[in-house]
Write a protein that holds these residues in place. Sequence first.
Motif, short mmCIF file in Angstrom:
data_model
loop_
_atom_site.label_atom_id
_atom_site.label_comp_id
_atom_site.label_asym_id
_atom_site.label_seq_id
_atom_site.Cartn_x
_atom_site.Cartn_y
_atom_site.Cartn_z
N UNK A 22 0.85 -1.19 0.00
CA UNK A 22 0.00 0.00 0.00
C UNK A 22 0.88 1.24 0.00
N UNK A 23 0.40 2.27 -0.67
CA UNK A 23 1.09 3.55 -0.69
C UNK A 23 0.56 4.41 0.45
N UNK A 24 1.46 4.91 1.28
CA UNK A 24 1.08 5.77 2.40
C UNK A 24 1.71 7.14 2.22
N UNK A 25 0.90 8.18 2.40
CA UNK A 25 1.37 9.56 2.23
C UNK A 25 1.08 10.33 3.51
N UNK A 26 2.05 11.15 3.92
CA UNK A 26 2.02 11.83 5.20
C UNK A 26 1.96 13.35 4.99
N UNK A 27 0.77 13.95 5.11
CA UNK A 27 0.60 15.38 4.81
C UNK A 27 1.49 16.31 5.62
N UNK A 28 1.72 15.99 6.88
CA UNK A 28 2.57 16.86 7.70
C UNK A 28 4.00 16.90 7.15
N UNK A 286 7.28 -6.20 -4.94
CA UNK A 286 8.09 -6.32 -6.14
C UNK A 286 8.04 -5.05 -6.98
N UNK A 287 8.54 -5.13 -8.21
CA UNK A 287 8.66 -3.89 -8.99
C UNK A 287 7.32 -3.38 -9.51
N UNK A 288 6.23 -4.13 -9.32
CA UNK A 288 4.91 -3.58 -9.61
C UNK A 288 4.42 -2.69 -8.47
N UNK A 289 5.16 -2.66 -7.37
CA UNK A 289 4.84 -1.77 -6.25
C UNK A 289 5.91 -0.69 -6.12
N UNK A 290 7.16 -1.12 -5.91
CA UNK A 290 8.28 -0.18 -5.79
C UNK A 290 9.05 -0.19 -7.10
N UNK A 307 19.34 -3.97 6.60
CA UNK A 307 18.63 -4.85 5.67
C UNK A 307 19.05 -4.51 4.25
N UNK A 308 19.23 -5.54 3.42
CA UNK A 308 19.68 -5.34 2.05
C UNK A 308 18.64 -5.84 1.04
N UNK A 309 17.80 -4.94 0.51
CA UNK A 309 16.86 -5.37 -0.53
C UNK A 309 17.59 -5.85 -1.77
N UNK A 310 17.14 -6.97 -2.32
CA UNK A 310 17.77 -7.57 -3.49
C UNK A 310 16.94 -7.28 -4.74
N UNK A 311 17.32 -7.89 -5.85
CA UNK A 311 16.60 -7.67 -7.09
C UNK A 311 15.17 -8.19 -6.97
N UNK A 312 14.18 -7.36 -7.26
CA UNK A 312 12.79 -7.80 -7.14
C UNK A 312 12.32 -8.53 -8.38
N UNK A 313 11.26 -9.31 -8.23
CA UNK A 313 10.49 -9.78 -9.37
C UNK A 313 9.19 -8.97 -9.38
N UNK A 314 8.21 -9.40 -10.13
CA UNK A 314 7.01 -8.55 -10.27
C UNK A 314 6.31 -8.32 -8.94
N UNK A 315 6.16 -9.36 -8.14
CA UNK A 315 5.39 -9.24 -6.90
C UNK A 315 6.22 -9.49 -5.63
N UNK A 316 7.47 -9.94 -5.78
CA UNK A 316 8.28 -10.33 -4.64
C UNK A 316 9.52 -9.45 -4.51
N UNK A 341 10.74 7.72 -6.28
CA UNK A 341 9.36 7.78 -5.80
C UNK A 341 8.35 8.07 -6.91
N UNK A 342 8.75 8.79 -7.95
CA UNK A 342 7.78 9.23 -8.96
C UNK A 342 7.05 8.06 -9.62
N UNK A 343 7.76 7.10 -10.23
CA UNK A 343 7.04 5.96 -10.82
C UNK A 343 6.45 5.03 -9.78
N UNK A 344 6.98 5.06 -8.55
CA UNK A 344 6.40 4.24 -7.49
C UNK A 344 4.98 4.72 -7.18
N UNK A 345 4.80 6.02 -7.03
CA UNK A 345 3.45 6.57 -6.79
C UNK A 345 2.53 6.17 -7.94
N UNK A 346 3.06 6.18 -9.15
CA UNK A 346 2.26 5.86 -10.33
C UNK A 346 1.84 4.38 -10.37
N UNK A 347 2.42 3.55 -9.51
CA UNK A 347 2.06 2.13 -9.46
C UNK A 347 0.75 1.87 -8.72
N UNK A 348 0.24 2.87 -8.00
CA UNK A 348 -0.90 2.65 -7.11
C UNK A 348 -2.13 3.43 -7.58
#
Length: 375
Positions: A22-28, A286-290, A307-316, A341-348
């Motif tokens: 889920x995409x979360x946005x913080x107005x403050x 995965x890259x359909x989210x981030x 923590x070290x994020x690795x190469x994502x697949x579509x959902x993982x 962040x720009x294309x990440x927001x566009x995923x949701x």
Amino acid sequence: MFNKIDDGPYQIADLTRVMTPALAIYPEIIDANIDATLRVLGGDANRWRPHVKTAKLAFTMRRMAARGVLAAKCATTLELLTACEAGMKDVLLAYSVVGANAARVLEIAREHPETKISVLVETPEQAANWIGTGIGIFLDVNSGMNRTGVEQDHVREIVSLARAAEGSFRGLHYYDGHMHDNDPAARQRTAWAGYDKLMNLVTACESAGAHVGEVITSGTPAFPCGASYQRFKNATFVHRVSPGTVIYNDGTSLEQLSGLGYQAAAVVITSVVSHPIPQRFTCDAGHKAVSADAGVPTCVVAGHADFEPLKPSEEHLPVDVPAAGEVPAIGTHLYLVPRHVCPTVNNFDHALIIEGGRVTAVEPVTARGREKALR
């Protein structure tokens, strides 16, 4: 990559009904980022023409307009429409449009006469399409990014084009989004050398009788350089910088603009879904989210610099944990700060609005994607 991000500001009290990712946005934090940008601009909101490809939400654009940020630029007709409806008064479609896309710009302009709408051109033929329509024209100057525009050393061509735009000519657009040097001083030297050439173009246009009313420069990494360039401050034209990422920020911008008071205002909430091997977990981002367009790692796990994020697949998204580290349990929620962040927001399709550690609203990502291909 900037990875020491505290997860404290992002904690949400009750996630039992939140489906992830889920995409979360913080107005403050959005408000704090607006404040940080205006500090760099000496408090002058009129010097900022943000690219709303990042903001995407009418909710966010309205918040910007309420703070006096009334000029914007965009890349699609849907972003243009959303910006107009959100209260922006001067919007540049900073993308060369032709055919049905150009016709749609004219429709939006007729629907929103209260907003000054402009476009980019780089040929006399393009300029001719807009003469007499009421649409403003900015000339697209190639700053060295070599993506679009007329090369800035082609002075005669640019002057001729400015004159061809006749009464519709508004000014010059100079996007230096390729200024990624990690050393701010080196980035400034490179940017200022380009701005010197840009000022020569302004002089040439003015000498030929083509008045330059506005000069637009500076994507996110270069915007402090544009804000501090002295000749822009004392110019006869309006100068505006155009960083868009700073409204939410991401791992890249936080590193490039370190020390200016920015925070990430948009994160992806993810759930741990698997423990495939020792010291590794997988979450549902995965890259359909981030977005993965900026490379691997695609994100930072807030509160977990180790923590070290690795190469994502579509959902993982697999994530490695150091040998001595504790692997989070399946079902654990984590907060990811995207590298881009720009294309990440566009995923949701929708964003959760978080205030005081609680979900207070769900807002559509209004300008996600594009308008219908056939109207």
